[in-house]
Design a protein around this motif. Structure first.
Motif, mmCIF file in Angstrom:
data_model
loop_
_atom_site.group_PDB
_atom_site.id
_atom_site.type_symbol
_atom_site.label_atom_id
_atom_site.label_comp_id
_atom_site.label_asym_id
_atom_site.label_seq_id
_atom_site.Cartn_x
_atom_site.Cartn_y
_atom_site.Cartn_z
ATOM 1 N N ALA A 51 0.812 -1.215 0.000
ATOM 2 C CA ALA A 51 0.000 0.000 0.000
ATOM 3 C C ALA A 51 0.848 1.269 0.000
ATOM 4 C CB ALA A 51 -0.929 0.003 1.203
ATOM 5 N N GLY A 52 2.182 1.117 0.008
ATOM 6 C CA GLY A 52 3.037 2.281 -0.124
ATOM 7 C C GLY A 52 3.725 2.744 1.140
ATOM 8 N N TYR A 53 3.851 1.857 2.132
ATOM 9 C CA TYR A 53 4.501 2.223 3.384
ATOM 10 C C TYR A 53 5.874 1.568 3.500
ATOM 11 C CZ TYR A 53 0.012 4.102 4.712
ATOM 12 O OH TYR A 53 -1.145 4.838 4.726
ATOM 13 N N HIS A 54 6.804 2.301 4.091
ATOM 14 C CA HIS A 54 8.070 1.707 4.513
ATOM 15 C C HIS A 54 7.803 1.101 5.879
ATOM 16 C CE1 HIS A 54 12.552 2.323 5.835
ATOM 17 N NE2 HIS A 54 12.219 1.048 5.685
ATOM 18 N N VAL A 55 7.676 -0.214 5.931
ATOM 19 C CA VAL A 55 7.253 -0.925 7.134
ATOM 20 C C VAL A 55 8.492 -1.356 7.911
ATOM 21 C CG1 VAL A 55 5.816 -2.771 8.040
ATOM 22 C CG2 VAL A 55 5.258 -1.747 5.831
ATOM 23 N N ILE A 56 8.557 -0.938 9.169
ATOM 24 C CA ILE A 56 9.703 -1.201 10.041
ATOM 25 C C ILE A 56 9.188 -1.964 11.252
ATOM 26 C CG2 ILE A 56 11.539 -0.153 11.412
ATOM 27 C CD1 ILE A 56 11.211 2.349 9.540
ATOM 28 N N VAL A 57 9.732 -3.168 11.479
ATOM 29 C CA VAL A 57 9.192 -4.053 12.515
ATOM 30 C C VAL A 57 10.323 -4.520 13.423
ATOM 31 C CG1 VAL A 57 7.620 -5.979 12.934
ATOM 32 C CG2 VAL A 57 7.619 -4.860 10.698
ATOM 33 N N PRO A 58 10.545 -3.862 14.536
ATOM 34 C CA PRO A 58 11.612 -4.302 15.437
ATOM 35 C C PRO A 58 11.168 -5.402 16.381
ATOM 36 C CG PRO A 58 10.589 -2.323 16.308
ATOM 37 C CD PRO A 58 9.912 -2.612 14.973
ATOM 38 N N ASN A 59 12.087 -6.307 16.694
ATOM 39 C CA ASN A 59 11.957 -7.049 17.939
ATOM 40 C C ASN A 59 12.470 -6.107 19.011
ATOM 41 O OD1 ASN A 59 10.793 -9.640 17.759
ATOM 42 N ND2 ASN A 59 12.580 -10.403 16.673
ATOM 43 N N GLN A 60 11.582 -5.679 19.892
ATOM 44 C CA GLN A 60 11.964 -4.691 20.878
ATOM 45 C C GLN A 60 12.886 -5.314 21.936
ATOM 46 O OE1 GLN A 60 8.422 -1.772 21.451
ATOM 47 N NE2 GLN A 60 7.545 -3.699 20.730
ATOM 48 N N ARG A 61 13.543 -4.459 22.719
ATOM 49 C CA ARG A 61 14.535 -4.974 23.664
ATOM 50 C C ARG A 61 13.910 -6.043 24.567
ATOM 51 N NH1 ARG A 61 17.112 -0.680 27.405
ATOM 52 N NH2 ARG A 61 17.303 0.537 25.479
ATOM 53 N N GLY A 64 13.291 -11.761 20.858
ATOM 54 C CA GLY A 64 13.971 -12.258 19.676
ATOM 55 C C GLY A 64 15.477 -12.212 19.855
ATOM 56 N N ASN A 65 16.152 -11.757 18.817
ATOM 57 C CA ASN A 65 17.605 -11.636 18.860
ATOM 58 C C ASN A 65 18.058 -10.222 19.197
ATOM 59 O OD1 ASN A 65 18.305 -14.382 18.159
ATOM 60 N ND2 ASN A 65 17.539 -13.931 16.107
ATOM 61 N N SER A 66 17.160 -9.399 19.708
ATOM 62 C CA SER A 66 17.541 -8.079 20.178
ATOM 63 C C SER A 66 18.211 -8.188 21.543
ATOM 64 C CB SER A 66 16.312 -7.163 20.260
ATOM 65 O OG SER A 66 15.804 -6.905 18.970
ATOM 66 N N SER A 67 18.863 -7.104 21.959
ATOM 67 C CA SER A 67 19.572 -7.109 23.243
ATOM 68 C C SER A 67 18.623 -7.368 24.400
ATOM 69 C CB SER A 67 20.263 -5.762 23.457
ATOM 70 O OG SER A 67 21.252 -5.530 22.488
ATOM 71 N N ARG A 68 19.156 -8.005 25.430
ATOM 72 C CA ARG A 68 18.396 -8.290 26.637
ATOM 73 C C ARG A 68 19.208 -7.765 27.832
ATOM 74 N NH1 ARG A 68 18.176 -12.876 23.570
ATOM 75 N NH2 ARG A 68 19.673 -14.037 24.850
ATOM 76 N N PRO A 69 19.136 -6.471 28.118
ATOM 77 C CA PRO A 69 19.906 -5.924 29.239
ATOM 78 C C PRO A 69 19.576 -6.637 30.551
ATOM 79 C CG PRO A 69 18.944 -4.166 27.923
ATOM 80 C CD PRO A 69 18.344 -5.438 27.434
ATOM 81 N N ALA A 70 20.562 -6.682 31.447
ATOM 82 C CA ALA A 70 20.380 -7.387 32.722
ATOM 83 C C ALA A 70 19.581 -6.568 33.721
ATOM 84 C CB ALA A 70 21.746 -7.740 33.311
ATOM 85 N N ALA A 71 19.717 -5.245 33.697
ATOM 86 C CA ALA A 71 19.060 -4.400 34.697
ATOM 87 C C ALA A 71 17.566 -4.294 34.416
ATOM 88 C CB ALA A 71 19.689 -3.012 34.700
ATOM 89 N N VAL A 72 16.745 -4.543 35.408
ATOM 90 C CA VAL A 72 15.301 -4.466 35.243
ATOM 91 C C VAL A 72 14.874 -3.075 34.787
ATOM 92 C CG1 VAL A 72 13.079 -4.591 36.456
ATOM 93 C CG2 VAL A 72 14.843 -6.307 36.902
ATOM 94 N N THR A 73 15.500 -2.037 35.339
ATOM 95 C CA THR A 73 15.101 -0.672 35.009
ATOM 96 C C THR A 73 15.423 -0.275 33.572
ATOM 97 O OG1 THR A 73 17.172 0.120 35.979
ATOM 98 C CG2 THR A 73 15.211 0.150 37.388
ATOM 99 N N ASP A 74 16.191 -1.098 32.864
ATOM 100 C CA ASP A 74 16.471 -0.812 31.455
ATOM 101 C C ASP A 74 15.278 -1.102 30.553
ATOM 102 O OD1 ASP A 74 18.986 0.081 31.992
ATOM 103 O OD2 ASP A 74 20.034 -1.690 31.251
ATOM 104 N N TYR A 75 14.161 -1.533 31.145
ATOM 105 C CA TYR A 75 12.966 -1.843 30.367
ATOM 106 C C TYR A 75 11.815 -0.898 30.703
ATOM 107 C CZ TYR A 75 15.474 -6.183 29.389
ATOM 108 O OH TYR A 75 16.423 -7.110 28.992
ATOM 109 N N ASP A 76 12.118 0.274 31.259
ATOM 110 C CA ASP A 76 11.052 1.215 31.580
ATOM 111 C C ASP A 76 10.604 1.968 30.333
ATOM 112 O OD1 ASP A 76 12.865 3.354 31.161
ATOM 113 O OD2 ASP A 76 13.361 3.498 33.285
ATOM 114 N N ILE A 77 9.542 2.775 30.494
ATOM 115 C CA ILE A 77 8.929 3.422 29.335
ATOM 116 C C ILE A 77 9.880 4.427 28.681
ATOM 117 C CG2 ILE A 77 7.813 5.276 30.657
ATOM 118 C CD1 ILE A 77 6.307 3.302 27.652
#
Length: 320
Positions: A51-61, A64-77
């Motif tokens: 339909a004409g969109y540049h579609v960008i689909v991340p695996n968020q932190r 998937g294979n995205s980073s998984r930081p150890a600190a719980v607070t690294d996942y805040d809003i």
């Protein structure tokens, strides 16, 4: 879904799938929920790109294979919305249309509050705008639903649910991705249940993609999003609580998540669509979901202010 690329943003590396890059200046970012994956949007990516969109689909932190930081607070809003802002900058865009399902919708609503200049418009599936209220969210849930409700359990008994879900990823996901199943109160109980209830949302080969992803990553990264809900409540305190961007809210008529009775007060420029499905909206009714998004997005593009912004963004993206 095409092969992913890995993008370094905001101190993490995100696994990103995309399509329609030839449509520079018309970006649409799709944000998955929990326990999901970029693959949750497999039915939307080709339709939106066509339909004409540049579609960008991340695996968020955390996924998937995205980073998984150890600190719980690294996942805040602030971190989660910061990832999306940095992702736009990576592609050379000042702003985009954002689509979020479940937890992805929470992040997209948060983005519109914390970084409104980055949002042309937004689509939320399942989860409506969440009012802050006077009490932090987990505290309020504990009072209303008790200590075994999974939001509360994730926060008050750290590591317990993670271990059970990590030990039974296939059973847990098979039991969760169902149509017409009763509301879930305990994810631990669901992971240990021998017999799933309701009808499967997806084929076995599709489910296998999710199972393989979580067998590799574990569930802790995604669960850490829940462990920041009260922190998110505090971080959003200073933001204007009104979303001043065009929005589309897509509900599933059989979803256990409650509808907002005051949505239009907090999101004045909102359209609402209801589909005959449960929680996994874009996977249960992909064609209807695509039509709802594309119809709303087409109306959005006809607005004079949107056409002007799109032209500037396209020139910026080409310059990059």
């Amino acid at each position: 879904m095409h092969e992913p690329t890995f993008v370094r943003v905001n101190g993490v590396q995100l696994e990103v799938f995309e399509a329609g890059r030839e449509h520079a200046g018309n970006p649409m970012v799709l944000c998955h929920g929990w326990p999901e994956h970029a693959y949750s949007w497999r039915h939307q990516v080709p339709a939106l790109a066509a339909a004409g969109y540049h579609v960008i689909v991340p695996n968020q932190r955390g996924f998937g294979n995205s980073s998984r930081p150890a600190a719980v607070t690294d996942y805040d809003i602030e971190h989660l919305t910061g990832d999306l802002v940095a992702l736009l900058e990576h592609y050379g865009y000042a702003d985009a249309t954002f689509v979020g399902h479940d937890w992805g919708a929470f992040v997209v609503w948060g983005l519109a509050l914390l970084h409104p200049e980055r949002v042309r418009g937004l689509v939320a599936l399942s989860l409506p705008y969440q009012e802050r209220g006077d009490t932090p969210w987990i505290e309020a849930m504990a009072a209303a639903a008790g200590p075994d409700f999974y939001f509360v359990h994730f926060n008050r008994r750290p590591g317990v649910a993670d271990a059970v879900l990590d030990a039974h990823p296939e059973r847990f996901l098979r039991n969760l991705f169902r149509r017409d199943a009763p509301p879930v109160m305990s994810m631990v109980d669901l992971a240990q249940a021998e017999q799933p209830l309701g009808e499967p949302v997806m084929r076995d080969d599709e489910l296998a993609v999710f199972v393989a992803a979580f067998a590799a990553s574990g569930f802790t990264g995604g669960i850490n999003w829940y462990r920041n809900l009260d922190r998110d409540w505090h971080q959003l305190a200073a933001a204007d609580p009104v979303v001043r961007r065009p929005a589309l809210m897509i509900y599933g008529d059989r979803d256990a998540i409650l509808r907002s009775e005051r949505l239009a007060e907090f999101v004045p420029d909102v359209e609402v669509v209801s589909l005959d499905c449960g929680h996994w909206i874009q996977q249960e009714l992909p064609d209807e979901t695509n039509q709802a998004i594309l119809s709303w997005a087409a109306r959005l593009q006809q607005r004079p202010e949107h056409r002007e912004v799109q032209g500037h963004a396209g020139a910026h993206a080409r310059d990059e």
